[in-house]
Design a protein around this motif. Structure first.
Motif, PDB file in Angstrom:
ATOM      1  N   PHE A  39     -18.552 -39.514  14.737  1.00 28.67           N
ATOM      2  CA  PHE A  39     -17.607 -38.911  13.955  1.00 28.67           C
ATOM      3  C   PHE A  39     -16.855 -39.395  13.044  1.00 28.67           C
ATOM      4  CE2 PHE A  39     -13.865 -36.272  12.655  1.00 28.67           C
ATOM      5  CZ  PHE A  39     -14.370 -35.036  12.234  1.00 28.67           C
ATOM      6  N   ASP A  40     -16.191 -40.434  13.469  1.00 28.05           N
ATOM      7  CA  ASP A  40     -15.283 -41.506  12.710  1.00 28.05           C
ATOM      8  C   ASP A  40     -16.191 -42.169  11.481  1.00 28.05           C
ATOM      9  OD1 ASP A  40     -13.055 -40.513  14.169  1.00 28.05           O
ATOM     10  OD2 ASP A  40     -13.333 -42.173  15.514  1.00 28.05           O
ATOM     11  N   ASP A  41     -17.431 -42.822  12.150  1.00 27.07           N
ATOM     12  CA  ASP A  41     -17.959 -43.550  11.111  1.00 27.07           C
ATOM     13  C   ASP A  41     -18.752 -42.706  10.037  1.00 27.07           C
ATOM     14  OD1 ASP A  41     -17.040 -45.582  12.713  1.00 27.07           O
ATOM     15  OD2 ASP A  41     -18.736 -45.857  13.845  1.00 27.07           O
ATOM     16  N   TYR A  48     -16.622 -37.705   9.419  1.00 22.76           N
ATOM     17  CA  TYR A  48     -15.283 -37.497   8.862  1.00 22.76           C
ATOM     18  C   TYR A  48     -15.230 -37.693   7.390  1.00 22.76           C
ATOM     19  CZ  TYR A  48     -10.249 -37.538   8.463  1.00 22.76           C
ATOM     20  OH  TYR A  48      -8.854 -37.315   7.928  1.00 22.76           O
ATOM     21  N   PRO A  49     -15.897 -39.017   7.017  1.00 26.81           N
ATOM     22  CA  PRO A  49     -15.702 -39.455   5.703  1.00 26.81           C
ATOM     23  C   PRO A  49     -16.400 -38.263   4.577  1.00 26.81           C
ATOM     24  CG  PRO A  49     -16.209 -41.425   6.810  1.00 26.81           C
ATOM     25  CD  PRO A  49     -16.493 -40.264   7.524  1.00 26.81           C
ATOM     26  N   VAL A  50     -17.171 -37.721   4.937  1.00 20.44           N
ATOM     27  CA  VAL A  50     -18.076 -36.916   3.924  1.00 20.44           C
ATOM     28  C   VAL A  50     -17.433 -35.264   4.151  1.00 20.44           C
ATOM     29  CG1 VAL A  50     -19.978 -38.176   3.706  1.00 20.44           C
ATOM     30  CG2 VAL A  50     -20.062 -36.398   5.427  1.00 20.44           C
ATOM     31  N   ASP A  96     -25.235 -31.861   4.685  1.00 24.93           N
ATOM     32  CA  ASP A  96     -26.532 -31.963   4.719  1.00 24.93           C
ATOM     33  C   ASP A  96     -26.963 -33.383   4.372  1.00 24.93           C
ATOM     34  OD1 ASP A  96     -26.090 -32.132   2.138  1.00 24.93           O
ATOM     35  OD2 ASP A  96     -27.158 -29.922   1.619  1.00 24.93           O
ATOM     36  N   VAL A  97     -26.275 -34.420   4.205  1.00 18.21           N
ATOM     37  CA  VAL A  97     -26.689 -35.655   4.013  1.00 18.21           C
ATOM     38  C   VAL A  97     -26.676 -36.423   5.527  1.00 18.21           C
ATOM     39  CG1 VAL A  97     -25.578 -35.902   1.761  1.00 18.21           C
ATOM     40  CG2 VAL A  97     -24.095 -36.388   3.680  1.00 18.21           C
ATOM     41  N   ILE A  98     -26.523 -35.919   6.305  1.00 18.87           N
ATOM     42  CA  ILE A  98     -26.315 -36.415   7.909  1.00 18.87           C
ATOM     43  C   ILE A  98     -27.488 -35.510   8.475  1.00 18.87           C
ATOM     44  CG2 ILE A  98     -25.111 -37.066   9.794  1.00 18.87           C
ATOM     45  CD1 ILE A  98     -22.659 -36.951   8.134  1.00 18.87           C
ATOM     46  N   LEU A 108     -25.962 -31.052  18.375  1.00 22.75           N
ATOM     47  CA  LEU A 108     -26.005 -30.882  16.974  1.00 22.75           C
ATOM     48  C   LEU A 108     -24.739 -30.985  16.220  1.00 22.75           C
ATOM     49  CD1 LEU A 108     -27.759 -26.878  17.237  1.00 22.75           C
ATOM     50  CD2 LEU A 108     -28.838 -29.225  16.525  1.00 22.75           C
ATOM     51  N   LEU A 109     -25.033 -31.387  14.878  1.00 21.87           N
ATOM     52  CA  LEU A 109     -23.913 -31.781  14.078  1.00 21.87           C
ATOM     53  C   LEU A 109     -22.538 -30.955  14.066  1.00 21.87           C
ATOM     54  CD1 LEU A 109     -23.164 -34.288  12.383  1.00 21.87           C
ATOM     55  CD2 LEU A 109     -24.195 -32.939  10.112  1.00 21.87           C
TER      56      LEU A 109
END
Length: 351
Positions: free
Chosen positions: A149-151, A154-156, A199-201, A222-223
């Motif tokens: 999540f951190d890597d 979270y940034p997106v 949706d980029v992950i 799931l994400l």
């Protein structure tokens, strides 16, 4: 010629009145019967396990397009106060009412298959387990998903709280989101918040192996579960009262007048962009949603009770196609055909 003679054919038999609505089935209900046959392939144990999985995913993808175009078109006719009947004699309102009953029944059957047949068989035969609740993760898995999540997540993310100064944002068509009821720390008033699942992950996250999970098994989560796990980090000044994924289907029926369009390609592009912000015609939520959160979402999206679909499992089953594409599972798929044999009589080196 008498009326009796008009109804009598060449050989003395009564001719068929092809305008009689009794001989026809409504087009939209007929399409649902087609998709039911697709879903039947997901139940057919003669199909390899992951082929069954793929058919379940296809039935969900088909349903998305059906809502966007076919149901969307009926909604347009309803708003235009169209009073005509279809070839089966049904008014627009009658079609929408009949579809609502059939669609709720169909989606219930999709999730019955998913929960009662698909998940147990995936675990038993293929050793694949989908974690349905982040709270059931083992210690090693918890540490892994928190770093993940951190890597990567979270940034997106763009969390948004809704109040009198910040209106409810545009929720894109078919996008997966997480809605939440939040309360400012020390306050009492409940506010609505939302964050879009990126949706980029990849939506399916494979968990690391662990002796606690048993040998020969692969576990996935799931994400949206990872985002729910970290909602408090997204709204630092709030207490999270409840949260749950939701998904909006919008009217995406294209209406293009080729005669009036100055540039047909530009008009098509414009209409495609409108798909993202058309009228909301379906709200999907997981059945565990807090009724207060559901009420707020329905109000903001302007959907009625029959347009709300509560699912007994994760939203948007098209994610199953990603599971189908995982490496190392060819034994559970339909075996492909080999390269065709050459035919000596044909000149292979000639055009």
């Amino acid at each position: 010629m008498s009326k009796k003679e008009e109804k009598t054919g060449k050989h003395g038999k009564h001719s068929v009145d092809f305008t009689d609505e009794r001989y026809y089935i409504n087009r939209e209900l007929s399409w649902l019967q087609f998709n039911a046959r697709v879903l039947a392939e997901a139940r057919d144990e003669r199909n390899p396990l992951l082929e069954q999985l793929k058919f379940l995913s296809i039935s969900a993808s088909n349903l998305d397009e059906f809502f966007m175009v076919r149901v969307g078109s009926l909604k347009d006719m309803l708003h235009a106060d169209y009073q005509g009947r279809d070839i089966a004699g049904m008014t627009v309102s009658q079609q929408l009412d009949a579809l609502s009953v059939s669609l709720h029944r169909f989606i219930h059957e999709q999730y019955r298959i998913y929960n009662n047949e698909m998940l147990p068989q995936l675990q038993k035969k293929a050793g694949l387990e989908l974690v349905t609740d982040h709270q059931s993760l083992h210690r090693k898995e918890q540490a892994y998903v928190d770093r993940y999540f951190d890597d990567f997540i979270y940034p997106v993310l763009t969390p948004m709280a809704v109040d009198s100064s910040r209106p409810f944002p545009l929720i894109r068509n078919k996008s997966l989101n997480i809605g939440a009821l939040v309360c400012r720390k020390g306050g009492e008033e409940l506010e609505l918040a939302t964050v879009q699942v990126p949706d980029v992950i990849p939506r399916i996250v494979e968990l690391p192996g662990d002796e606690e999970t048993g040998e020969g098994r692969r576990r996935f989560i799931l994400l949206e579960q990872l985002i729910e796990r970290n909602m408090s980090r997204l709204f630092l000044n709030y207490d999270i009262i409840s949260c749950c994924p939701y998904r909006v289907g919008r009217n995406a029926d294209l209406s293009i007048d080729e005669d009036e369009a100055e540039d047909l390609l530009q008009e098509i592009e414009r209409q495609l962009k409108k798909r993202q912000r058309g009228q909301a015609i379906r709200l999907e939520v997981e059945a565990r949603i807090d009724p207060r959160l559901l009420s707020r979402l329905a109000e903001e999206l302007e959907v009625e009770g029959s347009e709300i679909y509560e699912t007994n499992g994760p939203l948007d089953l098209t994610f199953l196609m990603k599971l189908y594409g995982l490496p190392g599972l060819d034994a559970y798929k339909e075996h492909g055909y080999g390269a065709p044999e050459s035919v000596p009589e044909l000149q292979q080196d000639r055009d």
